[in-house]
Motif scaffolding. Structure first.
Motif, PDB file in Angstrom:
ATOM      1  N   PHE A 283      -3.875  10.989 -54.033  1.00 17.83           N
ATOM      2  CA  PHE A 283      -4.610  12.248 -53.995  1.00 17.83           C
ATOM      3  C   PHE A 283      -6.111  12.001 -53.953  1.00 17.83           C
ATOM      4  CE2 PHE A 283      -6.756  15.813 -56.002  1.00 17.83           C
ATOM      5  CZ  PHE A 283      -6.342  16.841 -55.176  1.00 17.83           C
ATOM      6  N   SER A 284      -6.783  12.626 -53.014  1.00 14.93           N
ATOM      7  CA  SER A 284      -8.237  12.605 -52.898  1.00 14.93           C
ATOM      8  C   SER A 284      -8.785  11.184 -52.829  1.00 14.93           C
ATOM      9  CB  SER A 284      -8.863  13.373 -54.060  1.00 14.93           C
ATOM     10  OG  SER A 284     -10.243  13.535 -53.856  1.00 14.93           O
ATOM     11  N   THR A 285      -8.142  10.336 -52.033  1.00 16.09           N
ATOM     12  CA  THR A 285      -8.541   8.939 -51.907  1.00 16.09           C
ATOM     13  C   THR A 285      -8.961   8.660 -50.470  1.00 16.09           C
ATOM     14  OG1 THR A 285      -7.034   8.279 -53.660  1.00 16.09           O
ATOM     15  CG2 THR A 285      -7.745   6.552 -52.161  1.00 16.09           C
ATOM     16  N   THR A 286     -10.099   7.984 -50.318  1.00 17.69           N
ATOM     17  CA  THR A 286     -10.599   7.589 -49.009  1.00 17.69           C
ATOM     18  C   THR A 286     -10.798   6.088 -49.019  1.00 17.69           C
ATOM     19  OG1 THR A 286     -11.713   9.703 -48.736  1.00 17.69           O
ATOM     20  CG2 THR A 286     -12.443   7.898 -47.329  1.00 17.69           C
ATOM     21  N   ILE A 287     -10.120   5.398 -48.096  1.00 17.94           N
ATOM     22  CA  ILE A 287     -10.195   3.943 -48.030  1.00 17.94           C
ATOM     23  C   ILE A 287     -10.773   3.564 -46.679  1.00 17.94           C
ATOM     24  CG2 ILE A 287      -8.921   1.785 -48.192  1.00 17.94           C
ATOM     25  CD1 ILE A 287      -6.727   3.395 -49.679  1.00 17.94           C
ATOM     26  N   GLY A 288     -12.004   3.072 -46.676  1.00 17.63           N
ATOM     27  CA  GLY A 288     -12.674   2.671 -45.447  1.00 17.63           C
ATOM     28  C   GLY A 288     -13.304   1.311 -45.601  1.00 17.63           C
ATOM     29  N   ALA A 289     -12.505   0.305 -45.896  1.00 16.63           N
ATOM     30  CA  ALA A 289     -12.997  -1.057 -46.075  1.00 16.63           C
ATOM     31  C   ALA A 289     -12.835  -1.852 -44.788  1.00 16.63           C
ATOM     32  CB  ALA A 289     -12.229  -1.744 -47.205  1.00 16.63           C
ATOM     33  N   VAL A 290     -13.533  -2.974 -44.692  1.00 20.98           N
ATOM     34  CA  VAL A 290     -13.332  -3.887 -43.573  1.00 20.98           C
ATOM     35  C   VAL A 290     -11.931  -4.468 -43.660  1.00 20.98           C
ATOM     36  CG1 VAL A 290     -14.066  -6.079 -42.539  1.00 20.98           C
ATOM     37  CG2 VAL A 290     -15.776  -4.449 -43.364  1.00 20.98           C
ATOM     38  N   SER A 291     -11.569  -4.940 -44.872  1.00 11.92           N
ATOM     39  CA  SER A 291     -10.227  -5.473 -45.098  1.00 11.92           C
ATOM     40  C   SER A 291      -9.876  -5.345 -46.577  1.00 11.92           C
ATOM     41  CB  SER A 291     -10.135  -6.937 -44.662  1.00 11.92           C
ATOM     42  OG  SER A 291     -10.962  -7.742 -45.467  1.00 11.92           O
ATOM     43  N   ILE A 292      -8.563  -5.322 -46.834  1.00 11.71           N
ATOM     44  CA  ILE A 292      -8.043  -5.291 -48.194  1.00 11.71           C
ATOM     45  C   ILE A 292      -7.029  -6.417 -48.291  1.00 11.71           C
ATOM     46  CG2 ILE A 292      -6.723  -3.971 -49.884  1.00 11.71           C
ATOM     47  CD1 ILE A 292      -7.846  -1.436 -48.615  1.00 11.71           C
ATOM     48  N   GLY A 293      -7.146  -7.240 -49.325  1.00 15.34           N
ATOM     49  CA  GLY A 293      -6.260  -8.388 -49.504  1.00 15.34           C
ATOM     50  C   GLY A 293      -4.867  -7.989 -49.951  1.00 15.34           C
ATOM     51  N   THR A 294      -4.081  -8.984 -50.318  1.00 18.23           N
ATOM     52  CA  THR A 294      -2.698  -8.756 -50.731  1.00 18.23           C
ATOM     53  C   THR A 294      -2.622  -8.251 -52.167  1.00 18.23           C
ATOM     54  OG1 THR A 294      -2.436 -11.053 -51.427  1.00 18.23           O
ATOM     55  CG2 THR A 294      -1.828 -10.517 -49.165  1.00 18.23           C
ATOM     56  N   ASN A 295      -1.561  -7.524 -52.453  1.00 15.38           N
ATOM     57  CA  ASN A 295      -1.222  -7.056 -53.799  1.00 15.38           C
ATOM     58  C   ASN A 295      -2.347  -6.292 -54.490  1.00 15.38           C
ATOM     59  OD1 ASN A 295       1.345  -8.257 -53.574  1.00 15.38           O
ATOM     60  ND2 ASN A 295       0.434 -10.235 -54.116  1.00 15.38           N
TER      61      ASN A 295
ATOM     62  N   ILE B  54      -4.669   0.675 -55.706  1.00 12.88           N
ATOM     63  CA  ILE B  54      -5.761   1.648 -55.603  1.00 12.88           C
ATOM     64  C   ILE B  54      -5.249   2.986 -56.123  1.00 12.88           C
ATOM     65  CG2 ILE B  54      -7.348   2.823 -54.055  1.00 12.88           C
ATOM     66  CD1 ILE B  54      -7.110   0.402 -52.181  1.00 12.88           C
ATOM     67  N   ASN B  55      -5.888   3.502 -57.164  1.00  8.75           N
ATOM     68  CA  ASN B  55      -5.468   4.755 -57.789  1.00  8.75           C
ATOM     69  C   ASN B  55      -6.136   5.963 -57.133  1.00  8.75           C
ATOM     70  OD1 ASN B  55      -3.642   4.213 -60.190  1.00  8.75           O
ATOM     71  ND2 ASN B  55      -5.213   2.643 -60.412  1.00  8.75           N
ATOM     72  N   HIS B  56      -5.904   7.147 -57.692  1.00 10.96           N
ATOM     73  CA  HIS B  56      -6.384   8.400 -57.102  1.00 10.96           C
ATOM     74  C   HIS B  56      -7.886   8.601 -57.298  1.00 10.96           C
ATOM     75  CE1 HIS B  56      -5.460   9.342 -61.274  1.00 10.96           C
ATOM     76  NE2 HIS B  56      -6.282  10.361 -61.171  1.00 10.96           N
ATOM     77  N   ASN B  57      -8.441   9.468 -56.443  1.00  6.92           N
ATOM     78  CA  ASN B  57      -9.861   9.824 -56.453  1.00  6.92           C
ATOM     79  C   ASN B  57     -10.780   8.635 -56.220  1.00  6.92           C
ATOM     80  OD1 ASN B  57      -9.428  12.535 -56.803  1.00  6.92           O
ATOM     81  ND2 ASN B  57      -9.588  12.459 -59.022  1.00  6.92           N
ATOM     82  N   VAL B  58     -10.313   7.621 -55.533  1.00  3.96           N
ATOM     83  CA  VAL B  58     -11.119   6.438 -55.233  1.00  3.96           C
ATOM     84  C   VAL B  58     -11.760   6.605 -53.865  1.00  3.96           C
ATOM     85  CG1 VAL B  58     -10.993   3.962 -54.711  1.00  3.96           C
ATOM     86  CG2 VAL B  58      -9.779   4.882 -56.683  1.00  3.96           C
TER      87      VAL B  58
ATOM     88  N   ALA C 135     -13.120   5.488 -59.073  1.00  2.00           N
ATOM     89  CA  ALA C 135     -14.089   4.448 -58.730  1.00  2.00           C
ATOM     90  C   ALA C 135     -14.674   4.696 -57.344  1.00  2.00           C
ATOM     91  CB  ALA C 135     -13.435   3.073 -58.779  1.00  2.00           C
ATOM     92  N   VAL C 136     -15.925   4.284 -57.169  1.00  2.00           N
ATOM     93  CA  VAL C 136     -16.612   4.397 -55.886  1.00  2.00           C
ATOM     94  C   VAL C 136     -17.143   3.011 -55.534  1.00  2.00           C
ATOM     95  CG1 VAL C 136     -18.528   5.459 -54.640  1.00  2.00           C
ATOM     96  CG2 VAL C 136     -17.282   6.780 -56.357  1.00  2.00           C
ATOM     97  N   ILE C 137     -16.759   2.525 -54.353  1.00  2.00           N
ATOM     98  CA  ILE C 137     -17.181   1.205 -53.890  1.00  2.00           C
ATOM     99  C   ILE C 137     -17.811   1.395 -52.526  1.00  2.00           C
ATOM    100  CG2 ILE C 137     -16.411  -1.115 -53.263  1.00  2.00           C
ATOM    101  CD1 ILE C 137     -13.963  -0.586 -55.089  1.00  2.00           C
TER     102      ILE C 137
END
Length: 136
Positions: free
Chosen positions: A43-55, A58-62, A85-87
Motif C-alpha cells: 500500500f502506498s509504495t513507490t519503488i524506483g531504484a536502479v536495482s534491488i538485490g536478492t532477498n 520492503i514494507n508499506h508507505n516506502v 522510509a524514504v530513500i
C-alpha cells in the motif's frame, strides 16, 4: 503479488489484467530486481531504484527514487526497509542493511548497518565472540 508478477513476466496480456488487476497504490519502476523480493504490504509504495538485490523486504508507505531523470538509489542484498522510509538520490544501500521506520536516507549506507530515525543516523554493529551486539 500481482504488480511484481506483471513486472517479472513483462506481460500486457489483457485477460490476465482483467482477472488479476494491478494494485494502483504500488508502483514498481526498477531496472533489475533480484530473487526473493518481499512486499508484505504494498500500500502506498513507490519503488524506483536502479536495482534491488536478492532477498529484500520492503514494507508499506516506502518511497525509493527521485523525481524525473535524476540518478536513483541502488539497493543491495538482504535489505529490510521498514514502513514510511524514504530513500532518494544517487546513493548505494549496502548488503544486510536495516532501515528503520520513517527514516529518510540520502547518503550511502555501508554493509551491515542499521539506520534509525529521527534524525536518521547510521549505526554499525560489530559481532563479538559471545555474539552480543555492540555499537561501533
Amino acid at each position: 503479488f500481482r504488480n511484481l508478477f506483471y513486472y517479472r513476466i513483462e506481460s500486457d496480456n489483457f485477460l490476465l489484467r482483467i482477472i488479476f488487476r494491478e494494485v494502483r497504490t504500488l508502483t514498481i519502476a526498477t531496472g533489475k530486481i533480484g530473487e526473493g523480493l518481499f512486499l508484505p504490504h504494498g500500500f502506498s509504495t513507490t519503488i524506483g531504484a536502479v536495482s534491488i538485490g536478492t532477498n529484500c523486504n520492503i514494507n508499506h508507505n516506502v518511497t525509493i527514487g527521485t523525481y524525473g531523470d535524476e540518478p536513483r538509489p541502488v539497493i543491495g542484498d538482504n535489505v529490510i526497509i521498514n514502513a514510511g522510509a524514504v530513500i532518494f538520490g544517487n546513493i548505494t544501500i549496502g548488503n544486510n542493511v536495516v532501515i528503520g521506520a520513517n527514516a529518510t536516507v540520502n547518503t550511502n549506507i555501508p554493509d551491515n548497518c542499521t539506520v534509525f530515525p529521527p534524525p536518521s543516523r547510521v549505526m554499525k554493529w560489530a559481532k563479538t565472540n559471545n555474539a552480543d551486539k555492540t555499537n561501533v
